[in-house]
Design an enzyme around this catalytic site. Structure first.
Site, mmCIF file in Angstrom:
data_model
loop_
_atom_site.group_PDB
_atom_site.id
_atom_site.type_symbol
_atom_site.label_atom_id
_atom_site.label_comp_id
_atom_site.label_asym_id
_atom_site.label_seq_id
_atom_site.Cartn_x
_atom_site.Cartn_y
_atom_site.Cartn_z
ATOM 1 N N GLY A 1 0.826 -1.210 0.000
ATOM 2 C CA GLY A 1 0.000 0.000 0.000
ATOM 3 C C GLY A 1 0.856 1.254 0.000
ATOM 4 C CG HIS B 1 13.043 37.834 2.053
ATOM 5 N ND1 HIS B 1 13.011 36.872 1.070
ATOM 6 C CD2 HIS B 1 14.338 38.248 2.148
ATOM 7 C CE1 HIS B 1 14.230 36.705 0.580
ATOM 8 N NE2 HIS B 1 15.058 37.524 1.215
HETATM 9 P P1 NAI Z 1 -4.514 4.801 2.432
HETATM 10 O O1 NAI Z 1 -5.920 4.720 2.016
HETATM 11 O O2 NAI Z 1 -3.859 6.109 2.589
HETATM 12 O O3 NAI Z 1 -3.610 3.978 1.418
HETATM 13 C C1 NAI Z 1 -3.827 2.624 1.160
HETATM 14 C C2 NAI Z 1 -3.131 2.267 -0.132
HETATM 15 O O4 NAI Z 1 -3.168 0.877 -0.281
HETATM 16 C C3 NAI Z 1 -3.814 2.881 -1.346
HETATM 17 O O5 NAI Z 1 -2.837 3.458 -2.170
HETATM 18 C C4 NAI Z 1 -4.492 1.684 -1.994
HETATM 19 O O6 NAI Z 1 -4.612 1.811 -3.393
HETATM 20 C C5 NAI Z 1 -3.538 0.569 -1.613
HETATM 21 N N1 NAI Z 1 -4.122 -0.759 -1.598
HETATM 22 C C6 NAI Z 1 -5.361 -1.136 -1.209
HETATM 23 N N2 NAI Z 1 -5.491 -2.471 -1.303
HETATM 24 C C7 NAI Z 1 -4.306 -2.954 -1.745
HETATM 25 C C8 NAI Z 1 -3.808 -4.259 -2.012
HETATM 26 N N3 NAI Z 1 -4.552 -5.335 -1.826
HETATM 27 N N4 NAI Z 1 -2.535 -4.386 -2.451
HETATM 28 C C9 NAI Z 1 -1.748 -3.280 -2.632
HETATM 29 N N5 NAI Z 1 -2.176 -2.022 -2.377
HETATM 30 C C10 NAI Z 1 -3.427 -1.870 -1.932
HETATM 31 O O7 NAI Z 1 -4.449 3.929 3.771
HETATM 32 P P2 NAI Z 1 -3.323 3.788 4.876
HETATM 33 O O8 NAI Z 1 -2.017 4.241 4.364
HETATM 34 O O9 NAI Z 1 -3.455 2.417 5.408
HETATM 35 O O10 NAI Z 1 -3.805 4.802 5.976
HETATM 36 C C11 NAI Z 1 -5.135 4.694 6.510
HETATM 37 C C12 NAI Z 1 -5.673 6.035 6.845
HETATM 38 O O11 NAI Z 1 -5.069 6.534 8.024
HETATM 39 C C13 NAI Z 1 -5.365 7.098 5.797
HETATM 40 O O12 NAI Z 1 -6.310 7.076 4.763
HETATM 41 C C14 NAI Z 1 -5.475 8.350 6.574
HETATM 42 O O13 NAI Z 1 -6.807 8.733 6.631
HETATM 43 C C15 NAI Z 1 -4.996 7.933 7.959
HETATM 44 N N6 NAI Z 1 -3.611 8.370 8.149
HETATM 45 C C16 NAI Z 1 -3.322 9.695 8.049
HETATM 46 C C17 NAI Z 1 -2.036 10.136 8.184
HETATM 47 C C18 NAI Z 1 -1.760 11.577 8.028
HETATM 48 O O14 NAI Z 1 -2.692 12.361 8.016
HETATM 49 N N7 NAI Z 1 -0.507 11.987 7.928
HETATM 50 C C19 NAI Z 1 -0.934 9.235 8.477
HETATM 51 C C20 NAI Z 1 -1.338 7.857 8.517
HETATM 52 C C21 NAI Z 1 -2.632 7.460 8.386
#
Ligand code: NAI
Ligand code: FAD
Length: 467
Positions: free
Chosen positions: A181, A446
């Site tokens: 992911g 600046h």
């Molecule tokens: P995410 O939704 O950001 O990314 C998941 C990724 O995994 C996507 O690119 C998706 O296409 C891919 N994916 C899905 N199924 C897959 C598979 N079977 N094989 C390969 N790739 C696959 O989710 P993530 O990174 O787990 O984070 C979850 C949530 O936590 C985020 O959406 C966000 O809302 C929150 N979060 C926010 C942060 C921030 O604001 N800095 C930091 C970490 C998490």
């Protein structure tokens, strides 16, 4: 202790604890219940805070190793991973205790236990000592958050096959880390371990990293990470994983099908998204409607279909972000108290805390195109920003999108140093319905990185001056 409250909040994360604080400010009594044992939810315990502590520490380590010499500083640095983890835990401990203090100050009773809705206005809490406490309230706010989305056929053991929770607590630096992911968690925690010495390979189902983020910025992001040593397998899926000889054999194949290959890894991080957490809450019995993705359905006043029951944060629709949960908490509490409560979903920023950071707000270019909205673009690269030069952080750019007719700012994407702080100016501008010219004619100090935002805003009308 009273067992009857104006409101019961289930969940002590950024949604829950902020709702309880706001209810207290509005003169309403509340209980805030969390089963975790410490307050602050996913965010403070295993999410935003520990990940940012490790991102900070690993960035300093990497900087000391690779950039200090360029600044004329000679240093030999060694990694003390247990101390780095201890610092992370200290910060988490202080902040979670801080939430308990804030709840106390708001006269909200913090209860550790598992809550279940047993009827209209009724909640039963299974306490740590096995006893049950029955509570009643006029209002119940569900703020139970989210949990890791499972990868079918893969069992997370939090040691070798980890979710984000295991990835912020590894006891040694893996030689090879395979991340499933290329979303926020994968790239943030991948960065932590890459900086500490791991070879990081990312397997992403889609043909791009960070889906949803402006495509041009997302491509620039992938290029920077590749320069930092990341290997990407896009349009690829994991089909299985086998533990062998102390390591992992990860089978992958093209997302569209075709010939597969086996990748070696020491640790695999599953980061394919999060799912709403509403299990064992009595929602079915209470008749609270969920949507197809398991999220609690609410109207724009956070009311579920059952009178007196509300939902906020990760367990309902919208971005799974701590500040979104917090804003919904305030709006929901205000509405319960009979005041006006509102969240502007067009102005919720999102930040990836890598280096460089990536920050976005509002619409992306792709979204504007799809909606048929005529827009103008202003861009400015950090290579032309004086402050970015002085801090040796010139990768990236600011991109501002404004309505072609009215010049109202519709969106912004920044990749660059301090992008997460820089975006705040644009969020505020959007909240006030500002035009790109408003930003362009605002005096910026600046030399600061914020001048890049101003120069990009100038670019919307074609008068960028420092390029
Ligand atoms: P995410 O939704 O950001 O990314 C998941 C990724 O995994 C996507 O690119 C998706 O296409 C891919 N994916 C899905 N199924 C897959 C598979 N079977 N094989 C390969 N790739 C696959 O989710 P993530 O990174 O787990 O984070 C979850 C949530 O936590 C985020 O959406 C966000 O809302 C929150 N979060 C926010 C942060 C921030 O604001 N800095 C930091 C970490 C998490
Ligand atoms: P949560 O924080 O998940 O809190 C819900 C709480 O409810 C939990 O503590 C749970 O124990 C409790 N609960 C559930 N069911 C019950 C029950 N029946 N009885 C009692 N208690 C119950 N967001 C950002 O904005 N910035 C970031 O930098 C960021 N980094 C992240 C990094 C990681 C690794 C992860 C996993 C997430 C990150 N997030 C980040 C997302 C952020 O953590 C969530 O959006 C936020 O915590 C949601 O808040 P919430 O109050 O809705 O739910």
């Amino acid at each position: 202790m009273a067992d009857s409250f104006d409101a019961i909040v289930i969940g002590g994360g950024p949604g829950g604890y902020n709702a309880a604080i706001r209810l207290g400010q509005l003169g309403l009594s509340s209980a805030c219940i969390d089963k975790r044992g410490s307050f602050g939810g996913t965010c403070l315990n295993v999410g935003c805070i520990p990940s940012k502590a490790l991102l900070h520490a690993s960035e300093r380590f990497h900087e000391a190793q690779h950039d200090f010499a360029k600044l004329g500083i000679k240093a030999k640095v060694d990694l003390d991973l247990p101390a780095m983890m201890a610092q992370k835990s200290k910060v988490v401990g202080e902040l979670t205790k801080g939430v308990e203090f804030l709840l106390k100050k708001a006269k909200s009773e913090a209860i550790v236990g598992e809550a279940k809705i047993t009827g209209p206005g009724k909640v039963e809490v299974k306490l740590a000592d096995g006893k049950t406490r029955s509570l009643t309230a006029k209002h119940i706010i569900i703020a139970t958050g989210s949990d890791v989305a499972p990868l079918p056929g893969v069992t997370v053991d939090e040691k070798q096959i980890v979710s984000s929770t295991g990835a912020i607590a590894l006891s040694s630096v893996p030689k090879k880390l395979l991340v499933v992911g290329a979303g926020v968690i994968g790239l943030e925690l991948g960065s932590v371990w890459a900086r500490l010495g791991a070879e990081v390979t990312v397997v992403e189902f889609l043909d791009r990293v960070t889906p949803g983020i402006d495509l041009e910025v997302s491509k620039a992001f992938q290029r920077v990470l590749t320069k930092q040593g990341f290997t990407f397998h896009l349009s690829t899926k994991v089909t299985g994983v086998e533990k062998k000889g102390g390591g992992l054999k990860v089978s992958v194949e093209p997302a569209a099908g075709g010939e597969g290959q086996v990748l070696d890894a020491d640790v695999m991080l599953v980061a394919i998204g999060r799912i709403p957490y509403t299990a064992n809450l009595g929602l079915q019995e209470a008749g609270v409607a969920l949507d197809k993705r398991g999220r609690v359905v609410t109207d724009h006043h956070y009311r579920t279909n059952v009178p007196g029951i509300y939902a906020i944060g990760d367990c309902r629709e919208g971005p799974m972000l701590a500040h979104k949960a917090e804003d919904e908490a305030v709006a929901c509490a205000d509405l319960i108290a009979g005041k006006a409560g509102h969240v502007n979903y067009d102005a919720i920023p999102s930040v990836v805390y890598t280096f460089p950071e990536v920050a976005t707000v509002g619409k992306s270019e792709e979204e504007l195109k799809a909606a048929g909205i005529a827009y103008k673009v202003g861009k400015f690269p950090f290579t032309a920003n004086a402050r970015a030069k002085t801090i040796m952080a010139t990768d990236g750019m600011v991109k501002i999108l404004a309505d072609a007719k009215t010049d109202k700012v519709l969106g912004c994407a920044i990749i660059g140093p301090e992008a997460g702080n820089l975006i705040a100016e644009v969020v505020l501008a959007m909240e006030f319905g500002a035009s790109s010219e408003d930003i362009a004619r605002t005096c910026h100090s600046h030399p600061t990185l914020s001048e890049a935002v101003r120069q990009a805003a100038m670019g919307v009308e074609g008068w960028t001056m420092q390029m």
